[in-house]
Design a protein around this motif. Structure first.
Motif, PDB file in Angstrom:
ATOM      1  N   THR A  72     -19.821  -2.709  50.940  1.00  0.00           N
ATOM      2  CA  THR A  72     -18.447  -3.135  50.645  1.00  0.00           C
ATOM      3  C   THR A  72     -18.450  -3.504  49.166  1.00  0.00           C
ATOM      4  OG1 THR A  72     -19.105  -5.301  51.499  1.00  0.00           O
ATOM      5  CG2 THR A  72     -17.725  -3.948  52.926  1.00  0.00           C
ATOM      6  N   ARG A  73     -17.504  -2.928  48.418  1.00  0.00           N
ATOM      7  CA  ARG A  73     -17.532  -3.101  46.957  1.00  0.00           C
ATOM      8  C   ARG A  73     -16.454  -4.061  46.478  1.00  0.00           C
ATOM      9  NH1 ARG A  73     -14.992  -0.061  42.302  1.00  0.00           N
ATOM     10  NH2 ARG A  73     -16.308  -0.582  40.525  1.00  0.00           N
ATOM     11  N   TRP A  74     -16.865  -5.014  45.675  1.00  0.00           N
ATOM     12  CA  TRP A  74     -15.939  -5.885  44.955  1.00  0.00           C
ATOM     13  C   TRP A  74     -16.028  -5.435  43.496  1.00  0.00           C
ATOM     14  CZ3 TRP A  74     -16.070  -9.582  41.014  1.00  0.00           C
ATOM     15  CH2 TRP A  74     -14.961 -10.426  40.944  1.00  0.00           C
ATOM     16  N   ALA A  75     -14.952  -4.772  43.039  1.00  0.00           N
ATOM     17  CA  ALA A  75     -15.022  -4.031  41.774  1.00  0.00           C
ATOM     18  C   ALA A  75     -15.400  -4.909  40.585  1.00  0.00           C
ATOM     19  CB  ALA A  75     -13.681  -3.365  41.518  1.00  0.00           C
ATOM     20  N   THR A  76     -16.367  -4.473  39.815  1.00  0.00           N
ATOM     21  CA  THR A  76     -16.646  -5.091  38.523  1.00  0.00           C
ATOM     22  C   THR A  76     -16.430  -4.034  37.436  1.00  0.00           C
ATOM     23  OG1 THR A  76     -19.018  -4.602  38.682  1.00  0.00           O
ATOM     24  CG2 THR A  76     -18.306  -6.803  39.380  1.00  0.00           C
ATOM     25  N   HIS A  77     -17.235  -2.973  37.464  1.00  0.00           N
ATOM     26  CA  HIS A  77     -17.115  -1.932  36.439  1.00  0.00           C
ATOM     27  C   HIS A  77     -16.381  -0.740  37.043  1.00  0.00           C
ATOM     28  CE1 HIS A  77     -20.173  -4.572  35.012  1.00  0.00           C
ATOM     29  NE2 HIS A  77     -20.244  -3.943  33.852  1.00  0.00           N
ATOM     30  N   GLY A  78     -15.128  -0.568  36.662  1.00  0.00           N
ATOM     31  CA  GLY A  78     -14.319   0.516  37.211  1.00  0.00           C
ATOM     32  C   GLY A  78     -13.442  -0.004  38.331  1.00  0.00           C
ATOM     33  N   SER A  79     -12.209   0.482  38.350  1.00  0.00           N
ATOM     34  CA  SER A  79     -11.231  -0.020  39.329  1.00  0.00           C
ATOM     35  C   SER A  79     -11.638   0.363  40.759  1.00  0.00           C
ATOM     36  CB  SER A  79      -9.838   0.492  38.971  1.00  0.00           C
ATOM     37  OG  SER A  79      -9.922   1.855  38.659  1.00  0.00           O
ATOM     38  N   PRO A  80     -11.005  -0.278  41.742  1.00  0.00           N
ATOM     39  CA  PRO A  80     -11.434  -0.062  43.134  1.00  0.00           C
ATOM     40  C   PRO A  80     -10.938   1.263  43.724  1.00  0.00           C
ATOM     41  CG  PRO A  80      -9.748  -1.777  42.999  1.00  0.00           C
ATOM     42  CD  PRO A  80     -10.009  -1.347  41.602  1.00  0.00           C
ATOM     43  N   THR A  81     -11.434   2.360  43.188  1.00  0.00           N
ATOM     44  CA  THR A  81     -11.000   3.689  43.641  1.00  0.00           C
ATOM     45  C   THR A  81     -12.064   4.314  44.542  1.00  0.00           C
ATOM     46  OG1 THR A  81     -12.100   4.664  41.749  1.00  0.00           O
ATOM     47  CG2 THR A  81      -9.769   4.098  41.475  1.00  0.00           C
ATOM     48  N   HIS A  82     -11.680   5.416  45.158  1.00  0.00           N
ATOM     49  CA  HIS A  82     -12.607   6.181  45.984  1.00  0.00           C
ATOM     50  C   HIS A  82     -13.815   6.620  45.152  1.00  0.00           C
ATOM     51  CE1 HIS A  82     -14.020  10.046  47.678  1.00  0.00           C
ATOM     52  NE2 HIS A  82     -13.877   9.412  48.821  1.00  0.00           N
ATOM     53  N   GLN A  83     -13.518   7.080  43.948  1.00  0.00           N
ATOM     54  CA  GLN A  83     -14.567   7.613  43.070  1.00  0.00           C
ATOM     55  C   GLN A  83     -15.605   6.547  42.692  1.00  0.00           C
ATOM     56  OE1 GLN A  83     -14.188  10.638  42.996  1.00  0.00           O
ATOM     57  NE2 GLN A  83     -15.829  11.273  41.621  1.00  0.00           N
ATOM     58  N   ASN A  84     -15.134   5.295  42.564  1.00  0.00           N
ATOM     59  CA  ASN A  84     -16.062   4.226  42.167  1.00  0.00           C
ATOM     60  C   ASN A  84     -16.724   3.534  43.365  1.00  0.00           C
ATOM     61  OD1 ASN A  84     -15.657   4.533  39.400  1.00  0.00           O
ATOM     62  ND2 ASN A  84     -13.812   3.268  39.435  1.00  0.00           N
ATOM     63  N   ALA A  85     -16.244   3.870  44.573  1.00  0.00           N
ATOM     64  CA  ALA A  85     -16.824   3.226  45.762  1.00  0.00           C
ATOM     65  C   ALA A  85     -18.276   3.659  45.930  1.00  0.00           C
ATOM     66  CB  ALA A  85     -16.012   3.600  47.000  1.00  0.00           C
ATOM     67  N   HIS A  86     -19.099   2.767  46.468  1.00  0.00           N
ATOM     68  CA  HIS A  86     -20.500   3.085  46.750  1.00  0.00           C
ATOM     69  C   HIS A  86     -20.569   3.719  48.135  1.00  0.00           C
ATOM     70  CE1 HIS A  86     -22.221  -0.133  43.818  1.00  0.00           C
ATOM     71  NE2 HIS A  86     -20.992   0.197  43.489  1.00  0.00           N
ATOM     72  N   PRO A  87     -21.620   4.388  48.514  1.00  0.00           N
ATOM     73  CA  PRO A  87     -22.805   4.718  47.746  1.00  0.00           C
ATOM     74  C   PRO A  87     -22.519   5.725  46.613  1.00  0.00           C
ATOM     75  CG  PRO A  87     -23.202   4.939  50.111  1.00  0.00           C
ATOM     76  CD  PRO A  87     -21.745   4.753  49.935  1.00  0.00           C
ATOM     77  N   HIS A  88     -23.363   5.621  45.578  1.00  0.00           N
ATOM     78  CA  HIS A  88     -23.367   6.644  44.535  1.00  0.00           C
ATOM     79  C   HIS A  88     -24.617   7.473  44.749  1.00  0.00           C
ATOM     80  CE1 HIS A  88     -19.865   5.187  42.492  1.00  0.00           C
ATOM     81  NE2 HIS A  88     -20.309   3.964  42.752  1.00  0.00           N
TER      82      HIS A  88
END
Ligand code: M6R
Length: 607
Positions: A72-88
């Protein structure tokens, strides 16, 4: 903040990854995702917003695989988008991450020069590419991770899976919490033990710098490496955590349930600290408060800081000892003058707040005595501090702290009286301790009829700004009231010591800015009444929380909430419950997400 889960099993893991993430939801997040390895391919599913979106996605596109990671991601670097969601992930490796890679830009620049194309704005993606590069260079997964970790600055926890090693799961901890869960036929990683509770209660708390390599071969085995990459044995604990999902127990929100639980949680906390029969302290700490040079330093963040500010009044008044209160985020960077006579008390619900933890480590390194007052028993702070006292509030799920805050007040008050007993600074200690044991009943009385708070909440839900005032221990409670209101209703609220109003803030007063005055009929009542009158004269709607049935103000809009008769010791508990209710009902009428307000996290594990 971000929640991590990892499972290495013989059975499908996707559903349980989601289940584990749902047990981490309370931490606060704005997107979620999972990845598994199946048929020699890393596959991800990620979704913006609440976990339900990810669940819906997995219904449409199931995810097989017996090893996986979730986040579960709490955005720090990059807005809370699908693309920035983990896993990477790359083709070879997938990573979930909690924390911040502070030197990510430098690393990213280097990777871009090497021809790496980034798909997200996150700091996490550099970790993925660094491991990937090492794997491409022929390094084994553990060496690839080891080399990558040596390049990272910052605080983080990581869970990692590898396409070519679907029998392997790795975890690394530096600054952010990570636990290993152990079963005969499965191994787990989690941001906390509660996330793993339905599957295992055999938990190993990874220490700073630890890396765990988990393998499924003939059986399931793990090796923990310390910071120096030496294999090391860490203690495995058998916990006894509730396995059911946290329940609202018929209340509309966790926050409301937790407000109402306070009479019980306060009673639990007081009875753990005060002998009911003899009215003496049951605090049993090997700390000597009596020394001439002793100084108390209370260090915390957010609501815990306000609980500490309240306690300053008690330590100075009852124990007659110098007491300083610091925000952990300031303390840790301002070269505080510390001595071995300082008793540094770290107050935290979660026991994981990164600034408070860093402040604790700083105080320890300077030879101070460290005491943590924490609600989560197996947290980083309870393990790092020399001594700890638990607030017995039980799990607090609502992001806005309520019962944990009042339990902190309870411990701090009992601790101040314990210090007073050692310092022989007053002779009415047992009277005060007995009085504390009555506090839970008074709090129950506040909550007996909440209809006035409900009505007031409706009125306040239409305002843009609110001012709070209070004096003495009720000044920090006013600060806490303003914080609660901001957090969950998004209404701008400020709190001032009542005597400070005319030194500036009174310029804010107009007929659109209600004043909420915490005004018990105590030694300062007349002074606070004058301050209220000054604001009323300037047209502001006046809301007074008081125990004086006769109190009234002549103004255009006046509301009074009559609260149980208080003493200087019990008042802050009574008025805390009242300001919590005001915030709750205001948010309810505004229709905000009370339990998981926007942008906030329950456990603030990054700076
Ligand atoms: O877990 P901690 O008590 O260390 O957390 C400190 C603050 O983050 C916390 O009190 C925060 O201010 C809450 N959202 C208050 O409701």
């Amino acid at each position: 903040m971000c929640g991590i889960i990892g499972i290495l099993s013989n059975t499908l893991v996707a559903e349980r990854l989601i289940d584990g993430l749902s047990r981490l939801e309370y931490r606060g997040y704005d997107s979620a995702g999972v990845a598994t390895i199946y048929e020699n391919t890393i596959t991800k599913r990620r979704a913006e917003g609440k976990l339900q979106s990810l669940k819906d996605l997995l219904q449409q596109k199931p995810l097989p695989g017996t090893v996986g990671i979730g986040h579960t991601r709490w955005a720090t670097h990059g807005s809370p988008t699908h693309q920035n969601a983990h896993p990477h992930a790359t083709d070879r490796v997938a990573v979930v991450h909690n924390g911040i890679i502070e030197n990510y830009q430098l690393l990213k620049d280097g990777l871009i020069k090497d021809g790496v194309i980034f798909k997200s704005e996150t700091d996490t993606e550099v970790v993925v590419h660094l491991i990937d590069q090492a794997l491409q260079a022929g390094k084994s997964p553990d060496i690839a991770v080891k080399e990558t970790l040596s390049k990272l600055h910052g605080a983080f926890a990581l869970a990692i899976i590898f396409k070519e090693h679907s029998d392997m799961l790795m975890g690394a901890r530096r600054g952010s919490p990570l636990v290993l869960g152990i079963c005969d036929d499965e191994l787990f990683l989690g941001s906390d033990a509660w996330a793993l509770a339905p599957w295992t209660q055999k938990i190993c708390y990874l220490e700073e710098g630890d890396v765990v390599v988990m393998k499924r071969d003939n059986g399931f085995a793990y090796t923990i490496f310390n910071e120096a990459w030496q294999p090391i044995n860490r203690l495995v604990k058998h916990l006894n955590l509730a396995t059911g999902a946290a329940s609202k127990g018929g209340y509309s929100h966790f926050m409301l349930k937790e407000i109402f639980e306070q009479s019980q949680t306060l009673s639990d906390t007081f009875l753990s600290l005060i002998d009911e029969e003899t009215h003496t302290s049951r605090i049993n700490l090997p700390i000597d408060f009596s020394g001439e040079h002793v100084r108390i330093r209370l260090i915390a963040c957010g609501s815990s800081y306000y609980a500490s500010l309240t306690a300053k009044y008690w330590f100075e008044k009852y124990a007659q000892v110098l007491c300083e209160v610091d925000l952990a985020s300031e303390f840790r960077y301002r070269d505080p003058v510390l001595s071995k006579h300082d008793i540094c008390v770290f107050v935290s619900q979660s026991g994981e707040t990164s600034d408070t933890l860093a402040a604790l480590n700083l105080a320890k390194s300077k030879g101070c005595i460290t005491l943590a007052i924490v609600n989560v028993p197996e947290s980083s702070m309870t393990r790092a501090a020399d001594h700890h006292i638990l607030t017995l509030a039980g799990p607090e799920i609502g992001v806005a702290s309520t019962k944990a805050f009042s339990a902190q007040l309870a411990v701090l008050c009992a601790l101040a009286l314990h210090a007073a007993a050692q310092r022989k600074s007053m002779d009415t200690i047992s009277t005060h301790l007995r009085e504390l044991l009555h506090v839970p009943k008074l709090v129950a009385q506040v909550l007996q009829d909440v209809s006035l708070f409900d009505e007031l909440g409706l009125r306040l839900s239409q305002t843009r700004d609110v001012l709070f005032i209070g004096r003495g221990t009720n000044y920090p409670i006013a600060l806490e009231g303003a914080l609660k209101l901001k957090e969950i209703s998004y209404i701008h609220a400020e709190a001032y010591a009542a005597g400070e109003l005319k030194h500036g803030p009174i310029a804010l007063v107009d007929k659109l800015t209600p004043l909420i005055a915490i005004a018990p009929n105590d030694g300062w009542f007349e002074k606070t009444s004058s301050n209220i009158q000054e604001v009323a004269t300037r047209g502001a709607p006046i809301i007074v929380l008081t125990d004086d049935p006769m109190f009234t103000v002549n103004c255009l809009e006046f509301r009074k909430i009559l609260l149980p008769k208080s003493t200087p010791l019990s008042a802050c508990f009574i008025y805390t419950a009242a300001v919590q209710c005001i915030a709750y009902y205001t948010a309810l009428h505004k229709g905000t997400d009370v339990d998981q307000p926007r942008n906030l996290a329950k456990s603030v594990t990054v700076e």
